[in-house]
Write a protein that holds these residues in place. Structure first.
Motif, PDB file in Angstrom:
ATOM      1  N   GLU A   1     -35.504   4.765 -14.839  1.00 21.36           N
ATOM      2  CA  GLU A   1     -34.479   4.617 -15.872  1.00 21.36           C
ATOM      3  C   GLU A   1     -33.116   4.367 -15.222  1.00 21.36           C
ATOM      4  O   GLU A   1     -32.340   3.523 -15.682  1.00 21.36           O
ATOM      5  CB  GLU A   1     -34.414   5.855 -16.777  1.00 21.36           C
ATOM      6  N   ALA A   2     -32.855   5.074 -14.111  1.00 25.31           N
ATOM      7  CA  ALA A   2     -31.563   4.906 -13.433  1.00 25.31           C
ATOM      8  C   ALA A   2     -31.408   3.454 -12.944  1.00 25.31           C
ATOM      9  O   ALA A   2     -30.324   2.865 -13.045  1.00 25.31           O
ATOM     10  CB  ALA A   2     -31.464   5.883 -12.265  1.00 25.31           C
ATOM     11  N   CYS A   3     -32.499   2.877 -12.434  1.00 24.81           N
ATOM     12  CA  CYS A   3     -32.444   1.481 -11.956  1.00 24.81           C
ATOM     13  C   CYS A   3     -32.213   0.530 -13.132  1.00 24.81           C
ATOM     14  O   CYS A   3     -31.468  -0.452 -13.021  1.00 24.81           O
ATOM     15  CB  CYS A   3     -33.738   1.102 -11.226  1.00 24.81           C
ATOM     16  N   MET A   4     -32.871   0.812 -14.259  1.00 25.58           N
ATOM     17  CA  MET A   4     -32.654  -0.026 -15.452  1.00 25.58           C
ATOM     18  C   MET A   4     -31.165  -0.010 -15.825  1.00 25.58           C
ATOM     19  O   MET A   4     -30.583  -1.043 -16.130  1.00 25.58           O
ATOM     20  CB  MET A   4     -33.419   0.511 -16.670  1.00 25.58           C
ATOM     21  N   LEU A   5     -30.561   1.186 -15.806  1.00 26.96           N
ATOM     22  CA  LEU A   5     -29.152   1.287 -16.203  1.00 26.96           C
ATOM     23  C   LEU A   5     -28.268   0.562 -15.178  1.00 26.96           C
ATOM     24  O   LEU A   5     -27.331  -0.157 -15.555  1.00 26.96           O
ATOM     25  CB  LEU A   5     -28.731   2.759 -16.325  1.00 26.96           C
ATOM     26  N   GLY A   6     -28.581   0.747 -13.891  1.00 31.68           N
ATOM     27  CA  GLY A   6     -27.807   0.063 -12.841  1.00 31.68           C
ATOM     28  C   GLY A   6     -27.928  -1.448 -12.996  1.00 31.68           C
ATOM     29  O   GLY A   6     -26.937  -2.186 -12.920  1.00 31.68           O
ATOM     30  N   GLY A   7     -29.160  -1.914 -13.239  1.00 32.49           N
ATOM     31  CA  GLY A   7     -29.398  -3.355 -13.401  1.00 32.49           C
ATOM     32  C   GLY A   7     -28.692  -3.897 -14.631  1.00 32.49           C
ATOM     33  O   GLY A   7     -28.104  -4.991 -14.613  1.00 32.49           O
ATOM     34  N   MET A   8     -28.724  -3.123 -15.732  1.00 28.13           N
ATOM     35  CA  MET A   8     -28.059  -3.589 -16.959  1.00 28.13           C
ATOM     36  C   MET A   8     -26.558  -3.740 -16.732  1.00 28.13           C
ATOM     37  O   MET A   8     -25.948  -4.717 -17.189  1.00 28.13           O
ATOM     38  CB  MET A   8     -28.298  -2.596 -18.101  1.00 28.13           C
ATOM     39  N   ALA A   9     -25.967  -2.785 -16.028  1.00 28.24           N
ATOM     40  CA  ALA A   9     -24.516  -2.872 -15.775  1.00 28.24           C
ATOM     41  C   ALA A   9     -24.212  -4.152 -14.977  1.00 28.24           C
ATOM     42  O   ALA A   9     -23.234  -4.857 -15.273  1.00 28.24           O
ATOM     43  CB  ALA A   9     -24.029  -1.630 -15.039  1.00 28.24           C
ATOM     44  N   LEU A  10     -25.061  -4.457 -13.986  1.00 32.85           N
ATOM     45  CA  LEU A  10     -24.834  -5.681 -13.202  1.00 32.85           C
ATOM     46  C   LEU A  10     -24.951  -6.917 -14.093  1.00 32.85           C
ATOM     47  O   LEU A  10     -24.137  -7.840 -14.009  1.00 32.85           O
ATOM     48  CB  LEU A  10     -25.871  -5.795 -12.066  1.00 32.85           C
ATOM     49  N   LEU A  11     -25.985  -6.899 -14.955  1.00 34.71           N
ATOM     50  CA  LEU A  11     -26.212  -8.057 -15.837  1.00 34.71           C
ATOM     51  C   LEU A  11     -25.050  -8.249 -16.808  1.00 34.71           C
ATOM     52  O   LEU A  11     -24.539  -9.364 -16.989  1.00 34.71           O
ATOM     53  CB  LEU A  11     -27.532  -7.850 -16.595  1.00 34.71           C
ATOM     54  N   TRP A  12     -24.619  -7.157 -17.417  1.00 32.00           N
ATOM     55  CA  TRP A  12     -23.519  -7.238 -18.392  1.00 32.00           C
ATOM     56  C   TRP A  12     -22.233  -7.744 -17.712  1.00 32.00           C
ATOM     57  O   TRP A  12     -21.514  -8.555 -18.262  1.00 32.00           O
ATOM     58  CB  TRP A  12     -23.281  -5.871 -19.021  1.00 32.00           C
TER      59      TRP A  12
ATOM     60  N   PHE B   1     -37.496  -4.216 -14.711  1.00 41.15           N
ATOM     61  CA  PHE B   1     -36.140  -4.536 -15.144  1.00 41.15           C
ATOM     62  C   PHE B   1     -36.026  -6.044 -15.379  1.00 41.15           C
ATOM     63  O   PHE B   1     -35.525  -6.487 -16.414  1.00 41.15           O
ATOM     64  CB  PHE B   1     -35.098  -4.084 -14.101  1.00 41.15           C
ATOM     65  N   CYS B   2     -36.498  -6.812 -14.406  1.00 41.88           N
ATOM     66  CA  CYS B   2     -36.338  -8.266 -14.511  1.00 41.88           C
ATOM     67  C   CYS B   2     -37.113  -8.816 -15.701  1.00 41.88           C
ATOM     68  O   CYS B   2     -36.617  -9.676 -16.423  1.00 41.88           O
ATOM     69  CB  CYS B   2     -36.785  -8.931 -13.213  1.00 41.88           C
ATOM     70  N   ARG B   3     -38.341  -8.289 -15.903  1.00 43.07           N
ATOM     71  CA  ARG B   3     -39.133  -8.824 -17.006  1.00 43.07           C
ATOM     72  C   ARG B   3     -38.540  -8.415 -18.352  1.00 43.07           C
ATOM     73  O   ARG B   3     -38.400  -9.218 -19.263  1.00 43.07           O
ATOM     74  CB  ARG B   3     -40.577  -8.354 -16.901  1.00 43.07           C
ATOM     75  N   TYR B   4     -38.168  -7.155 -18.494  1.00 41.49           N
ATOM     76  CA  TYR B   4     -37.677  -6.675 -19.788  1.00 41.49           C
ATOM     77  C   TYR B   4     -36.331  -7.303 -20.159  1.00 41.49           C
ATOM     78  O   TYR B   4     -36.030  -7.472 -21.326  1.00 41.49           O
ATOM     79  CB  TYR B   4     -37.536  -5.153 -19.785  1.00 41.49           C
ATOM     80  N   TRP B   5     -35.492  -7.593 -19.161  1.00 43.43           N
ATOM     81  CA  TRP B   5     -34.167  -8.126 -19.463  1.00 43.43           C
ATOM     82  C   TRP B   5     -34.037  -9.621 -19.124  1.00 43.43           C
ATOM     83  O   TRP B   5     -32.956 -10.150 -19.056  1.00 43.43           O
ATOM     84  CB  TRP B   5     -33.080  -7.302 -18.762  1.00 43.43           C
TER      85      TRP B   5
ATOM     86  N   ALA C   1     -17.118  -0.522 -13.310  1.00 40.91           N
ATOM     87  CA  ALA C   1     -18.405  -1.092 -12.883  1.00 40.91           C
ATOM     88  C   ALA C   1     -19.457  -0.884 -13.971  1.00 40.91           C
ATOM     89  O   ALA C   1     -20.559  -1.415 -13.899  1.00 40.91           O
ATOM     90  CB  ALA C   1     -18.849  -0.448 -11.576  1.00 40.91           C
ATOM     91  N   LEU C   2     -19.093  -0.093 -14.980  1.00 42.19           N
ATOM     92  CA  LEU C   2     -20.014   0.203 -16.083  1.00 42.19           C
ATOM     93  C   LEU C   2     -19.381  -0.303 -17.384  1.00 42.19           C
ATOM     94  O   LEU C   2     -18.512   0.359 -17.954  1.00 42.19           O
ATOM     95  CB  LEU C   2     -20.233   1.727 -16.137  1.00 42.19           C
ATOM     96  N   PRO C   3     -19.818  -1.489 -17.867  1.00 43.29           N
ATOM     97  CA  PRO C   3     -19.168  -2.075 -19.042  1.00 43.29           C
ATOM     98  C   PRO C   3     -19.179  -1.147 -20.256  1.00 43.29           C
ATOM     99  O   PRO C   3     -20.191  -0.490 -20.533  1.00 43.29           O
ATOM    100  CB  PRO C   3     -20.002  -3.329 -19.316  1.00 43.29           C
ATOM    101  N   ASP C   4     -18.055  -1.141 -20.955  1.00 47.96           N
ATOM    102  CA  ASP C   4     -17.856  -0.256 -22.106  1.00 47.96           C
ATOM    103  C   ASP C   4     -18.918  -0.386 -23.183  1.00 47.96           C
ATOM    104  O   ASP C   4     -19.311   0.604 -23.803  1.00 47.96           O
ATOM    105  CB  ASP C   4     -16.509  -0.591 -22.774  1.00 47.96           C
ATOM    106  N   ASP C   5     -19.374  -1.627 -23.436  1.00 49.27           N
ATOM    107  CA  ASP C   5     -20.277  -1.795 -24.574  1.00 49.27           C
ATOM    108  C   ASP C   5     -21.693  -1.313 -24.266  1.00 49.27           C
ATOM    109  O   ASP C   5     -22.581  -1.411 -25.100  1.00 49.27           O
ATOM    110  CB  ASP C   5     -20.267  -3.228 -25.127  1.00 49.27           C
ATOM    111  N   LEU C   6     -21.929  -0.758 -23.068  1.00 53.73           N
ATOM    112  CA  LEU C   6     -23.226  -0.119 -22.805  1.00 53.73           C
ATOM    113  C   LEU C   6     -23.174   1.374 -23.109  1.00 53.73           C
ATOM    114  O   LEU C   6     -24.183   2.066 -23.072  1.00 53.73           O
ATOM    115  CB  LEU C   6     -23.608  -0.315 -21.333  1.00 53.73           C
ATOM    116  N   VAL C   7     -21.981   1.861 -23.400  1.00 61.34           N
ATOM    117  CA  VAL C   7     -21.777   3.309 -23.524  1.00 61.34           C
ATOM    118  C   VAL C   7     -21.778   3.726 -24.996  1.00 61.34           C
ATOM    119  O   VAL C   7     -21.131   3.093 -25.822  1.00 61.34           O
ATOM    120  CB  VAL C   7     -20.441   3.698 -22.851  1.00 61.34           C
ATOM    121  N   PHE C   8     -22.555   4.791 -25.302  1.00 61.04           N
ATOM    122  CA  PHE C   8     -22.597   5.332 -26.661  1.00 61.04           C
ATOM    123  C   PHE C   8     -21.995   6.731 -26.655  1.00 61.04           C
ATOM    124  O   PHE C   8     -22.155   7.475 -25.699  1.00 61.04           O
ATOM    125  CB  PHE C   8     -24.043   5.385 -27.173  1.00 61.04           C
ATOM    126  N   LYS C   9     -21.351   7.070 -27.763  1.00 65.93           N
ATOM    127  CA  LYS C   9     -20.681   8.375 -27.829  1.00 65.93           C
ATOM    128  C   LYS C   9     -21.526   9.360 -28.638  1.00 65.93           C
ATOM    129  O   LYS C   9     -22.064   9.001 -29.688  1.00 65.93           O
ATOM    130  CB  LYS C   9     -19.302   8.231 -28.511  1.00 65.93           C
TER     131      LYS C   9
END
Ligand SMILES: Cc1ncc(COP(=O)(O)O)c(C=O)c1O
Length: 467
Positions: free
Chosen positions: A129-140, A171-175, A296-304
């Motif tokens: 899960e941590a890698c997915m989040l790291g990868g998503m931040a890079l992609l975004w 990560f690559c396949r899902y995103w 390094a962590l785009p705002d629109d990935l963050v939920f409150k």
């Protein structure tokens, strides 16, 4: 998790065979695949389930997994006390949230986040899960950069060695990111700088470096990769960030190789993940991910979520998750301290080096690694040993309960079959000597009784367990 399919109708009404001494009413019905109409006493249920589970392997003899298989009774007690707390309920369990905050801060220091950088991180269910989040931040971030410049965002790619753990393929396949795998070749069993840079272009969202490789425990050269990317930027203008997958090394390198630069000391490293449930010494599942700076962590990935009358930012793929592992991580930090973690990891490394030296001396094996980076090493049979394979050795070791995986390497070394040993906390020198003695015994048997080997194409596909 494995996908399970509905069983055939002919077995749907199968019943579990329950010893009559467990149940008050003889003949109590316990269907295997249907919900029973009535329940049973807790002790009876416990015994039935326990009886089923005795066929599982002994976790302490599992030398395949990187995941913690032993914790001390006090830690187990704490985990049992916290099992009912939901990590996401920050408002209801604010102190569990506080322990998570402390763990993130401790990790930011262990990983040398520059002071004042406001490094940001969170716990996860594990490194995947941590890698997915790291990868998503890079992609975004890559997408936002390209969109701002009015450039095409249709074909993102990510560069990594073919030795990466399966979570990066996921990560690559899902995103829908093109994975660019740098193959392994004889003498280069993980990613190096020049090969990584050669695969990058303007669509590369990031390069993943692994500390250390799941295949053989070796660390990838983060500084060398970063320098190759500096050169790429100077020559072609592509500014490619790095994510370090330190699933295991994130809790080993800070204690055993404190001078090795692999973390936020390397300015190109944007994010790092690690598994608390590997060398962080907690039972599964807990992982950690950290970004060098909040941007390094785009705002629109963050939920409150609600927290003490206010809001707390969260980033996760799932929602509910037990708080026990985070409490246990914090317990380990204060229980062991820097010195204690170093002692535990050093003991693992001593055992790994002792085992690899003993295996090298036996004769038929060649070491690919010794266990000097992670306390993990891989070895293969010499090319002239043809009477048996590593799969036969693995199967024979299983006779006494040792679980030592045998597997073939990924592209381009699919013809190379190896065994790998992961030494973890709780695997003592005494156990190591027992394993060496058993291994010697089985080699003698195999030398006297050569096995008929399947043809190479089947041999290549033959896999025991691996992670
Ligand atoms: C390098 C690496 N990354 C990621 C993972 C996945 O970790 P987890 O099991 O914590 O999801 C592993 C697991 O072995 C690993 O070795």
């Amino acid at each position: 998790m494995p996908l399970h399919t509905q069983v055939d109708e002919s077995v749907q009404d199968d019943e579990l065979n329950v010893n009559p001494v467990y149940v008050r009413e003889l003949g109590a019905e316990i269907p295997r695949y249907r919900l029973p109409a009535n329940g049973m006493l807790p002790r009876a249920a416990l015994q039935v389930v326990r009886d089923e589970l005795i066929l599982d392997g002994n976790a302490r003899l599992n030398l395949a997994t990187f995941v913690t298989t032993w914790m001390e009774p006090e830690a187990e007690q704490l985990m049992a006390e916290c099992a009912a707390k939901n990590m996401i309920d920050k408002d209801e369990y604010p102190q569990t949230a506080e322990l998570e905050r402390r763990c993130v801060n401790i990790l930011s220091q262990l990983w040398n986040a520059p002071s004042g950088s406001q490094a940001t991180g969170c716990s996860t269910t594990g490194s995947s899960e941590a890698c997915m989040l790291g990868g998503m931040a890079l992609l975004w971030r890559w997408r936002a950069r390209r969109q701002a410049a009015g450039q095409d965002t249709a074909r993102p790619n990510m560069v990594m060695g073919s030795n990466v753990q399966v979570c990066w393929e996921k990560f690559c396949r899902y995103w829908q990111v093109e994975p660019r795998f740098v193959p392994m070749v004889p003498g280069r069993l993980h990613l190096r700088g020049a090969e990584a840079a050669a695969q990058c272009d303007e669509n590369t969202i990031g390069v993943v470096a692994i500390m250390g490789s799941t295949m053989d425990g070796s660390y990838e050269p983060v500084v060398e990769i970063s320098q190759a990317l500096d050169q790429l930027q100077a020559e072609q203008g592509h500014d490619v960030p790095m994510h370090v997958d330190a699933a295991s090394g994130g809790f080993v390198a800070p204690f055993l190789q404190p001078d090795l630069e692999w973390d936020f000391r390397v300015s190109r490293v944007a994010s790092i993940n690690a598994s608390g449930h590997k060398y962080g010494l907690v039972y599964p599942g807990v992982g950690w991910v950290m970004w060098r700076t909040p941007d390094a962590l785009p705002d629109d990935l963050v939920f409150k979520v609600n927290y003490l009358g206010g809001e707390m930012p969260t980033f996760a793929l799932n929602f509910s998750r037990p708080g026990a592992q985070v409490a246990a991580q914090y317990y380990n930090f204060i229980r062991l301290g820097r010195h204690g973690y170093r002692q535990v990891q050093q003991a693992c490394r001593d055992v790994a080096l002792h085992l690899s030296a003993g295996i090298a001396k036996m004769g038929p094996f060649e070491l690919l690694t010794e266990g000097r980076d992670l306390p993990v090493f891989a070895f293969k049979l010499r090319d002239d040993i043809t009477g048996y394979s590593v799969f036969d050795v693995s199967e024979r070791l299983r006779l006494r309960g040792w679980q030592v995986p045998a597997y073939t390497f990924p592209a381009d070394l699919t013809g190379t079959a190896v065994m790998r040993i992961v030494v973890r906390n709780g695997f003592s020198m005494d156990l190591a000597n027992l394993l060496l003695a058993d291994l010697r015994k089985h080699l003698t048997v195999l030398e006297h009784h050569p096995q008929t080997q399947p043809p190479p194409e089947i041999q290549r596909k033959r896999q025991s367990f691996k992670h």
